[in-house]
Design a protein around this motif. Structure first.
Motif, short mmCIF file in Angstrom:
data_model
loop_
_atom_site.label_atom_id
_atom_site.label_comp_id
_atom_site.label_asym_id
_atom_site.label_seq_id
_atom_site.Cartn_x
_atom_site.Cartn_y
_atom_site.Cartn_z
N HIS A 134 -8.69 -20.64 24.03
CA HIS A 134 -8.06 -19.39 23.61
C HIS A 134 -8.71 -18.21 24.32
O HIS A 134 -9.91 -18.22 24.62
N GLU A 135 -7.92 -17.17 24.59
CA GLU A 135 -8.43 -16.03 25.36
C GLU A 135 -9.61 -15.35 24.66
O GLU A 135 -10.55 -14.86 25.32
N LYS A 136 -9.61 -15.33 23.33
CA LYS A 136 -10.72 -14.73 22.60
C LYS A 136 -11.99 -15.57 22.75
O LYS A 136 -13.09 -15.04 22.90
#
Length: 390
Positions: free
Chosen positions: A345-347
């Protein structure tokens, strides 16, 4: 009264409804936390008693409640599957839609809301269809971080808004309608149409003011504050949250996830105003984020919001040059993100990148310290040599 059959036990409609309501809580919760879901304390106590009797709800030594870990998912999903797939009874399906539309559940319920939309449309239930579109859109709005190029969610709220505008006056002067309008406004603003977006949010707030529910009014101002934060006007956002939202949340909700969210947004906004320089804004950011994190650890446990606050705390610690503490917070946040969001995930990736930056800074500082020590040692040696020569 209809009954549901789950694992050889029968549960009444009331028990199943309450099970679905409580399934939105990600961790343990107190009676005060869930009070707002019920009309009064008697209804709350009755619901707790019946669910504990069915072994669906359990009470811990700390006095807090939690759903049985296995039954949280299986019973809820089975109940809705019965509603949507294993019955042809129109009343049962419409009841399930009404239950679903008062929730704000995990991401997995996006498909549930889509099904609600399809069923209510098939039965030509315009009010329920509008409610389902609102729930579906709100779920998407929460799931997608950057909506600048996401027309689909805006389209959903536009359709819900048009449907509700055609309903009788009492339906337009309602919390559901206000909620739809405010979220439509958020979508417009995130698409870059600031003026139209805030105009709609104010319209929704005005409906809430007319209805007289102070908590809903405060929530409207919370959304309005987020629009200013999104546009970089952190001072205006902070003003709205500290005067219109946080005092009401503290008074009416106390220790609650909504309170924690506003505390996080205040911390993040003060951090932005600090602009990398330690000072008053950094101190305020530290105070707010610590309070937010304390609530989130207690109320939500392993949750994306808890991870978000840990990353924010790390950012503040970095401004204060407390590198080791900053790294520890990032490590804790990363573990949650890998578990809740996934490793790709980008986070999660952003947190790993921040960890690499902190480690690189720590290495540079260590190398600089070693160089200074070597230089100092060489200078001391030269002084000793000079003194010996004299």
């Amino acid at each position: 009264m209809m009954h549901w059959v789950c694992s050889s036990k029968k549960f009444s409609e009331e028990v199943v409804r309450n099970l679905v309501l409580l399934s939105v809580f990600p961790s343990t919760f107190s009676a005060e936390d869930i009070q707002f879901l019920f009309e009064d304390k008697l209804q709350l106590q009755t619901a707790k008693t019946k669910m504990m009797k069915c072994a669906l709800l359990q009470k811990g030594n700390d006095g807090k409640y939690s759903l049985h870990p296995l039954k949280r998912e299986s019973k809820t999903s089975e109940a809705f599957r019965n509603c949507f797939e294993e019955t042809t009874h129109k009343g049962v399906k419409l009841w399930a839609i009404d239950v679903a539309n008062i929730l704000s559940p995990p991401k997995e319920c996006t498909e549930l809301y889509k099904k609600c939309c399809d069923i209510s449309e098939a039965y030509a239930e315009k009010k329920r269809h509008a409610d389902s579109l609102n729930s579906f859109g709100f779920r998407r709005l929460r799931d997608v971080e950057d909506l600048k190029d996401h027309q689909g969610t805006l389209d959903i709220f536009q359709e819900a808004y048009k449907m509700r505008e055609a309903l009788p006056l009492e339906e337009r002067e309602s919390e559901r309608h206000a909620h739809t309008i405010i979220n439509l406004g958020r979508c417009y603003l995130l698409q870059g149409e600031d003026e139209r977006g805030r105009e709609l949010i104010h319209e929704g707030i005005n409906i809430r003011v007319m209805l007289g529910v102070s908590l809903h009014v405060a929530a409207g101002y919370a959304d309005l504050g987020r629009t200013y934060r999104h546009c970089g006007d952190f001072l205006k956002a902070i003003e709205l949250w500290t005067t219109k939202t946080l005092p009401v949340y503290r008074e009416e909700l106390g220790e609650h996830p909504w309170t924690a969210s506003i505390l996080y947004y205040l911390a993040d906004s003060h951090k932005a105003l600090a602009n990398g320089i330690s000072g008053e804004d950094t101190d305020k950011a530290m105070t707010y984020v610590k309070e937010a994190l304390k609530l989130q650890k207690s109320l939500m446990g392993i949750h994306r919001d808890t991870a978000r606050s840990r990353v924010c705390l790390s950012d503040v610690l970095r401004i204060q040059r407390q590198w080791e503490l900053a790294l520890k917070e990032l490590e804790k946040g990363l573990e949650i993100q890998k578990d809740v969001l996934g490793p790709d995930h980008e986070k999660t990736i952003a947190t790993r990148n921040k960890m690499a930056e902190v480690r690189a800074t720590m290495r540079r500082q260590e190398e600089s310290k070693e160089n200074r020590e070597e230089t100092q040692a060489a200078q001391d040696h030269d002084v000793i040599q000079l003194e010996s020569a004299l």
